[in-house]
Design a protein around this motif. Structure first.
Motif, PDB file in Angstrom:
ATOM      1  N   VAL A 133       9.507   6.547   7.328  1.00  0.00           N
ATOM      2  CA  VAL A 133       9.958   6.676   5.948  1.00  0.00           C
ATOM      3  C   VAL A 133      10.122   8.136   5.561  1.00  0.00           C
ATOM      4  O   VAL A 133      11.075   8.517   4.860  1.00  0.00           O
ATOM      5  CB  VAL A 133       8.960   5.975   5.002  1.00  0.00           C
ATOM      6  CG1 VAL A 133       9.333   6.205   3.547  1.00  0.00           C
ATOM      7  CG2 VAL A 133       8.891   4.486   5.314  1.00  0.00           C
TER       8      VAL A 133
ATOM      9  N   HIS B 123      13.309   0.299  -1.786  1.00  0.00           N
ATOM     10  CA  HIS B 123      12.469  -0.727  -1.162  1.00  0.00           C
ATOM     11  C   HIS B 123      13.323  -1.780  -0.453  1.00  0.00           C
ATOM     12  O   HIS B 123      12.939  -2.281   0.621  1.00  0.00           O
ATOM     13  CB  HIS B 123      11.593  -1.402  -2.216  1.00  0.00           C
ATOM     14  CG  HIS B 123      10.372  -0.611  -2.581  1.00  0.00           C
ATOM     15  ND1 HIS B 123       9.411  -0.274  -1.661  1.00  0.00           N
ATOM     16  CD2 HIS B 123       9.953  -0.102  -3.776  1.00  0.00           C
ATOM     17  CE1 HIS B 123       8.444   0.412  -2.258  1.00  0.00           C
ATOM     18  NE2 HIS B 123       8.758   0.532  -3.530  1.00  0.00           N
TER      19      HIS B 123
ATOM     20  N   GLN C  21       6.278  -8.726   1.784  1.00  0.00           N
ATOM     21  CA  GLN C  21       7.054  -7.779   0.991  1.00  0.00           C
ATOM     22  C   GLN C  21       6.334  -7.385  -0.294  1.00  0.00           C
ATOM     23  O   GLN C  21       6.276  -6.202  -0.640  1.00  0.00           O
ATOM     24  CB  GLN C  21       8.426  -8.382   0.669  1.00  0.00           C
ATOM     25  CG  GLN C  21       9.363  -7.483  -0.116  1.00  0.00           C
ATOM     26  CD  GLN C  21       9.788  -6.247   0.647  1.00  0.00           C
ATOM     27  OE1 GLN C  21       9.549  -6.141   1.851  1.00  0.00           O
ATOM     28  NE2 GLN C  21      10.398  -5.300  -0.035  1.00  0.00           N
TER      29      GLN C  21
ATOM     30  N   THR D 276      -0.484   2.451  -7.916  1.00  0.00           N
ATOM     31  CA  THR D 276      -1.067   3.246  -6.840  1.00  0.00           C
ATOM     32  C   THR D 276      -1.011   4.734  -7.154  1.00  0.00           C
ATOM     33  O   THR D 276      -1.953   5.476  -6.856  1.00  0.00           O
ATOM     34  CB  THR D 276      -0.324   2.961  -5.534  1.00  0.00           C
ATOM     35  OG1 THR D 276       1.096   3.081  -5.750  1.00  0.00           O
ATOM     36  CG2 THR D 276      -0.628   1.570  -5.018  1.00  0.00           C
TER      37      THR D 276
ATOM     38  N   GLY E  94       3.459  -5.086   0.543  1.00  0.00           N
ATOM     39  CA  GLY E  94       3.922  -3.763   0.936  1.00  0.00           C
ATOM     40  C   GLY E  94       4.419  -2.943  -0.233  1.00  0.00           C
ATOM     41  O   GLY E  94       4.114  -1.746  -0.340  1.00  0.00           O
ATOM     42  N   VAL E  95       5.174  -3.576  -1.124  1.00  0.00           N
ATOM     43  CA  VAL E  95       5.704  -2.852  -2.291  1.00  0.00           C
ATOM     44  C   VAL E  95       4.579  -2.495  -3.246  1.00  0.00           C
ATOM     45  O   VAL E  95       4.532  -1.390  -3.791  1.00  0.00           O
ATOM     46  CB  VAL E  95       6.785  -3.699  -2.986  1.00  0.00           C
ATOM     47  CG1 VAL E  95       7.230  -3.039  -4.294  1.00  0.00           C
ATOM     48  CG2 VAL E  95       7.988  -3.889  -2.073  1.00  0.00           C
TER      49      VAL E  95
ATOM     50  N   ASN F 246       1.399  -1.991  -2.646  1.00  0.00           N
ATOM     51  CA  ASN F 246       0.502  -0.979  -2.093  1.00  0.00           C
ATOM     52  C   ASN F 246       1.196   0.337  -1.781  1.00  0.00           C
ATOM     53  O   ASN F 246       0.539   1.287  -1.359  1.00  0.00           O
ATOM     54  CB  ASN F 246      -0.164  -1.504  -0.818  1.00  0.00           C
ATOM     55  CG  ASN F 246      -1.114  -2.644  -1.087  1.00  0.00           C
ATOM     56  OD1 ASN F 246      -1.666  -2.760  -2.173  1.00  0.00           O
ATOM     57  ND2 ASN F 246      -1.310  -3.500  -0.102  1.00  0.00           N
ATOM     58  N   ASP F 247       2.495   0.399  -1.974  1.00  0.00           N
ATOM     59  CA  ASP F 247       3.225   1.617  -1.650  1.00  0.00           C
ATOM     60  C   ASP F 247       2.831   2.756  -2.579  1.00  0.00           C
ATOM     61  O   ASP F 247       2.617   2.568  -3.780  1.00  0.00           O
ATOM     62  CB  ASP F 247       4.734   1.370  -1.765  1.00  0.00           C
ATOM     63  CG  ASP F 247       5.524   2.658  -1.691  1.00  0.00           C
ATOM     64  OD1 ASP F 247       5.580   3.264  -0.607  1.00  0.00           O
ATOM     65  OD2 ASP F 247       6.058   3.082  -2.738  1.00  0.00           O
ATOM     66  N   TYR F 248       2.758   3.937  -2.000  1.00  0.00           N
ATOM     67  CA  TYR F 248       2.448   5.139  -2.778  1.00  0.00           C
ATOM     68  C   TYR F 248       3.547   6.191  -2.694  1.00  0.00           C
ATOM     69  O   TYR F 248       4.040   6.666  -3.717  1.00  0.00           O
ATOM     70  CB  TYR F 248       1.128   5.748  -2.303  1.00  0.00           C
ATOM     71  CG  TYR F 248       0.828   7.097  -2.924  1.00  0.00           C
ATOM     72  CD1 TYR F 248       0.346   7.189  -4.223  1.00  0.00           C
ATOM     73  CD2 TYR F 248       1.041   8.281  -2.213  1.00  0.00           C
ATOM     74  CE1 TYR F 248       0.083   8.422  -4.798  1.00  0.00           C
ATOM     75  CE2 TYR F 248       0.772   9.512  -2.779  1.00  0.00           C
ATOM     76  CZ  TYR F 248       0.301   9.582  -4.075  1.00  0.00           C
ATOM     77  OH  TYR F 248       0.045  10.789  -4.644  1.00  0.00           O
TER      78      TYR F 248
ATOM     79  N   SER G 198      13.213  -2.542   3.667  1.00  0.00           N
ATOM     80  CA  SER G 198      12.685  -3.854   4.052  1.00  0.00           C
ATOM     81  C   SER G 198      13.699  -4.716   4.790  1.00  0.00           C
ATOM     82  O   SER G 198      13.319  -5.743   5.366  1.00  0.00           O
ATOM     83  CB  SER G 198      12.210  -4.610   2.804  1.00  0.00           C
ATOM     84  OG  SER G 198      13.307  -4.868   1.936  1.00  0.00           O
TER      85      SER G 198
ATOM     86  N   LEU H 227       6.805   6.187  -1.735  1.00  0.00           N
ATOM     87  CA  LEU H 227       8.114   5.893  -2.300  1.00  0.00           C
ATOM     88  C   LEU H 227       8.055   5.826  -3.825  1.00  0.00           C
ATOM     89  O   LEU H 227       8.969   6.301  -4.514  1.00  0.00           O
ATOM     90  CB  LEU H 227       8.654   4.577  -1.733  1.00  0.00           C
ATOM     91  CG  LEU H 227       8.933   4.554  -0.230  1.00  0.00           C
ATOM     92  CD1 LEU H 227       9.457   3.195   0.201  1.00  0.00           C
ATOM     93  CD2 LEU H 227       9.917   5.650   0.153  1.00  0.00           C
TER      94      LEU H 227
ATOM     95  N   SER I 161       4.383  -1.561 -11.874  1.00  0.00           N
ATOM     96  CA  SER I 161       4.319  -2.171 -10.543  1.00  0.00           C
ATOM     97  C   SER I 161       4.969  -3.553 -10.546  1.00  0.00           C
ATOM     98  O   SER I 161       5.654  -3.924  -9.579  1.00  0.00           O
ATOM     99  CB  SER I 161       2.863  -2.266 -10.076  1.00  0.00           C
ATOM    100  OG  SER I 161       2.322  -0.986  -9.831  1.00  0.00           O
TER     101      SER I 161
END
Length: 301
Positions: free
Chosen positions: A142, A169, A226, A249, A229-230, A232-234, A173, A236, A97
């Motif tokens: 997305v 990403h 940003q 995640t 968001g990145v 917590n992203d799952y 963004s 992508l 991450s």
């Protein structure tokens, strides 16, 4: 006479305004209290569950404090929790991450700042049309773009790689980052830019020496948005990162939804808190800067 005037005027300056507990003020405090309870109660349950043993959890009282405090679930979540057939914890996901979030935050902010700077000050021909087209991309889901992006990245050998997920990403963004910086730069007096042009400043020099040093509030806002968001992203991360670069995640989902063995709720809660620790810390540390950036014009325009 002077002493008399000072004595006469002293009550005027020493008087303090008294707060009256009006119904409106009571309603505001009641709303704030209920909102705090609503958001903090799940966090409290997660924390107390993560430091209980499974025997105590099976007793069913999720609100009770632990009778025997233990950090074994935290150690297990970090080092030995099973994500499918692999039992290596979520520590590898933490490094993945980080390796995804850091470049996926820095690169979009730089590109968004450049785009906002060009659209606000230089105003090339067709800038409004280009900006409108860019904003259309912010409203495309997305999920609609996943399959075309998979085909494109596979054709250039970037699918299931670290550069590939960073590129994805960055692409998603760009509309928001450009909008933030363009609206912020629109609040800066245009006379400063004109004076810099008269002094012989070019595109890069004005951006680096004049505009960028004035952008600290909006950079903090963009970084918080940003990075959160990145991190917590799952979806992508699951599709584009590849098996060797799965973020926390994705590993958290594998830990919680594993079907092998007994479901360890204390380990699951500890893994969830560990996964969300970076965004929570970021908000606690930089929350004041975030509010300042918003108040300085981050959402104007």
């Amino acid at each position: 006479m002077t002493v008399t005037k000072a004595v006469q005027h002293k009550p005027k300056y020493a008087k303090r305004a008294t707060r009256s507990w009006t119904p409106a003020r009571l309603g505001i405090y009641a709303f704030l209290f209920s909102a705090a309870v609503f958001f903090l109660l799940p966090l409290y349950i997660m924390l107390v569950t993560s430091v209980k043993s499974m025997d105590e959890i099976r007793m069913g009282n999720i609100f009770a404090l632990p009778t025997q405090f233990t950090i074994e679930p935290w150690i297990a979540a970090w080092t030995s929790a099973c994500t499918g057939i692999a039992c290596e914890g979520i520590r590898s996901g933490f490094m993945n991450s980080l390796s995804i979030a850091i470049p996926s935050t820095i690169i979009p902010i730089l590109l968004g700042a450049l785009n906002g700077y060009a659209l606000s000050f230089w105003r090339p021909r067709g800038a409004n049309v280009l900006f409108g087209i860019l904003m259309v991309g912010a409203f495309i889901p997305v999920q609609v773009m996943i399959f075309p992006l998979v085909r494109i990245l596979a054709s250039i050998d970037l699918y299931s790689s670290l550069p590939g997920i960073v590129l994805v990403h960055t692409v998603f963004s760009m509309p928001v980052m450009t909008l933030l910086f363009r609206n912020y730069y629109s609040t800066i007096p245009h006379e400063l830019f004109q004076a810099a042009r008269i002094d012989g400043g070019g595109f890069a020099r004005i951006f680096v020496q004049l505009v960028l040093p004035m952008s600290t509030p909006i950079i903090v806002v963009a970084a918080i948005m940003q990075l959160t968001g990145v991190w917590n992203d799952y979806i992508l991360g699951l599709v584009f990162a590849g098996r060797d670069h799965l973020p926390m995640t994705v590993q958290l989902n594998n830990v919680i939804n594993t079907t092998t063995g007994t479901r360890l709720y204390n380990v699951n809660m500890a893994a969830t808190i560990l996964t969300s620790l970076v965004p929570l810390t970021l908000y606690f540390v930089s929350g004041r800067w975030f509010v300042r950036g918003i108040a300085a014009g981050a959402v104007k325009g």
